[in-house]
Enzyme design. Structure first.
Site, short mmCIF file in Angstrom:
data_model
loop_
_atom_site.label_atom_id
_atom_site.label_comp_id
_atom_site.label_asym_id
_atom_site.label_seq_id
_atom_site.Cartn_x
_atom_site.Cartn_y
_atom_site.Cartn_z
N ARG A 169 37.05 32.37 46.54
CA ARG A 169 37.41 33.77 46.30
C ARG A 169 36.17 34.62 46.48
NH1 ARG A 169 40.59 36.45 41.13
NH2 ARG A 169 38.86 35.64 39.89
N ASP A 198 37.65 36.35 31.54
CA ASP A 198 36.85 36.78 32.67
C ASP A 198 36.89 38.30 32.70
OD1 ASP A 198 39.19 37.57 33.90
OD2 ASP A 198 39.06 36.17 35.58
#
Length: 532
Positions: free
Chosen positions: A165, A446
């Site tokens: 990613r 996160d």
């Protein structure tokens, strides 16, 4: 500051030590410079378009579907196809590109590991360069790690399939300049991962696979498609060699899913319900709409109407085009307490059963300890099938814009607000200290979950909402709670950890971004200024 010029186009503000010399070779930098020169000028108008669209929403408009599909493949088209090693993605694990985590994730009982340069990585220069080395070593099968106690970690046979990613469109790489400006972080991540790994990946029967985050429009998808096509042509690879999965984690994107699939049709293999960022984007996009203020984060679950509609529409849209519909993140962390752990696993099980029964082809976990539980759910519901592309949801009633924007019921509680403060401050402290993936109160946090925490409070203040105990949420109340919760955090983490950490800086940043009149787009942007 050390400056290093390569080919007189890119300026590197960090010295080239041993690690940099492995990754920033002349050939790799030449490719990076080509992408930066060709695609940065197109990136900037895309960011400007985001801002002008948001202004309209701020002034009272609501997001909606596009009126005319004829320019976006109206009809029965399908995506180009899915490589054989991506046909079964029933459980994926995500995590930052740190060496030990890469090994543990690839060894977990999962089909895919999404190695993250974005929301779960605080992108200090050292971590970004080391991350590229770690993924190169993983692709080559040579990765190993020995901790301070002498415990050795190495890859088992048949590791998970690797997907990288890259950073979102909005994030710069401040240590590399072009024409005096920081280059796009996503181009940096893509160029180096592709360059160092595509040959070996293809030789192993896999390929250069990517997750694309924070996309808002089909034009942004088309920009990535142009980058992929240029790269394939430059390296004389067949069209469609590069494959991508796009996260639908912004409110604007849910209204353009079919268009995003169409403009990436040669390269896309699926869309993913990035639920935490999506909730954050709902708050941020509709920040001026006082009738759409969300309640406590804990009560915004996937069975709420606006989130259920998003999941079902994503599945229907993807499967019509032959693309995968990936489910969202289970952020829980297993507990050492057996009773607590069984409660966690039962919540995860219920969440994943909902996704699998809706027709998702697979889902995400943040911790290897959840993999067996989630794998069992998808094994049971998939049976002999590799995926659920056959679940077309053709009998569903059309999902309307009103459903996707439906206000969410639930309480705003004092406990919820205080928890938001503690989570956000602890996450910001970890992030500016270089750690983007942090266990806090039993959840793997996160950037997305911290974003929900701080934007919720901003919106409650902005719209003068009251808590369930009757207190109005004001800047003064927030500042008072922040001061009180910092004492709680200090007690919880201990004096030594608190003193050695950056908690005071984190609290100052939290105070600034929560009380200023303009809602800041991403906490990682001011956070990046505090990161080495």
């Amino acid at each position: 500051m050390t400056q290093q010029m390569v080919g007189s186009e890119l300026t590197f503000t960090q010295p080239f030590k041993t690690a940099e010399q492995q990754i920033l070779t002349d050939e790799a930098v030449e490719f990076l410079a080509e992408l930066v020169r060709k695609f940065t000028p197109q990136r900037n108008p895309l960011l400007a378009a985001r801002a002008s669209w948001q202004e309209k929403i701020d002034q009272g408009e609501l997001p909606d579907f596009m009126p005319d599909m004829s320019a976006h493949g109206d009809g029965d088209w399908k995506i180009r196809g899915v490589p054989s090693d991506l046909l079964d993605r029933r459980v994926e694990i995500t995590g930052p590109v740190e060496r030990k985590m890469v090994i543990n994730a690839l060894n977990a009982n999962v089909k895919v590991f999404m190695a993250d340069f974005e929301d779960s990585l605080a992108p200090s220069w050292e971590k970004v360069i080391d991350g590229q080395i770690n993924l190169r070593d993983a692709v080559n099968g040579t990765i190993s790690y020995t901790n301070e106690n002498g415990k050795r970690y190495q890859l088992k046979p048949n590791p998970a399939v690797l997907i990288a990613r890259v950073r979102g469109l909005h994030l710069p790489e401040k240590h590399v300049l072009w024409q005096g400006e920081a280059i796009p972080g996503g181009i940096f991540d893509f160029a180096l991962y592709f360059f160092h790994n595509y040959r070996q990946l293809l030789a192993k029967g896999s390929g250069p696979y990517f997750y694309l985050p924070k996309t808002q429009t089909w034009q942004e998808a088309a920009w990535w498609s142009d980058i992929f096509c240029f790269t394939e042509d430059r390296f004389k690879l067949p069209r469609g060699t590069i494959k991508a999965t796009v996260l639908i984690e912004t409110l604007p994107a849910v209204f353009q899913m079919d268009e995003i699939l169409y403009h990436l049709r040669d390269h896309i293999v699926g869309l993913n319900c990035g639920r935490w960022d999506y909730i954050f984007s709902y708050i941020k996009t509709l920040k001026n709409h006082g009738d759409r203020v969300l309640p406590d984060r804990q009560s915004v679950t996937m069975n709420k109407p606006f989130l259920s509609a998003y999941s079902r529409l994503l599945i229907k849209t993807c499967h019509k085009r032959g693309a995968f519909a990936m489910g969202g993140m289970a952020a829980f962390i297993p507990s050492k307490d057996p009773a607590q752990n069984e409660m966690i696993l039962s919540k995860v099980r219920a969440d994943k059963e909902l996704e699998a029964n809706n027709g998702h082809d697979g889902t995400w976990v943040a911790h290897p300890g959840l993999a067996d539980t989630v794998m069992e759910v998808f094994n049971r519901i998939l049976g002999e099938r590799q995926n659920q592309l056959d679940v077309l949801r053709e009998n569903d009633a059309p999902i309307t814009a009103a459903e996707l924007l439906q206000p969410c019921d639930g309480e705003r509680t004092e406990a919820g607000m205080r928890a938001n403060i503690r989570v956000a401050v602890q996450y910001i402290e970890a992030w500016i200290s270089g750690n983007g993936c942090v266990p806090i109160y039993g959840l793997m946090e996160d950037a997305a979950t911290a974003e929900i925490s701080r934007t919720s409070i901003w919106q409650w203040i902005h719209h003068q909402k009251s808590l369930s105990n009757g207190q109005q949420v004001t800047k003064a109340l927030f500042r008072q709670m922040l001061e009180e919760e910092m004492l709680v955090v200090r007690q919880e983490v201990g004096e030594a950890r608190y003193s050695a950490g950056r908690f005071e800086e984190a609290a100052r940043l939290m105070e600034r971004i929560t009380t200023q009149d303009e809602l800041i787009d991403f906490l990682t942007l001011p956070g990046y200024e505090l990161l080495a």
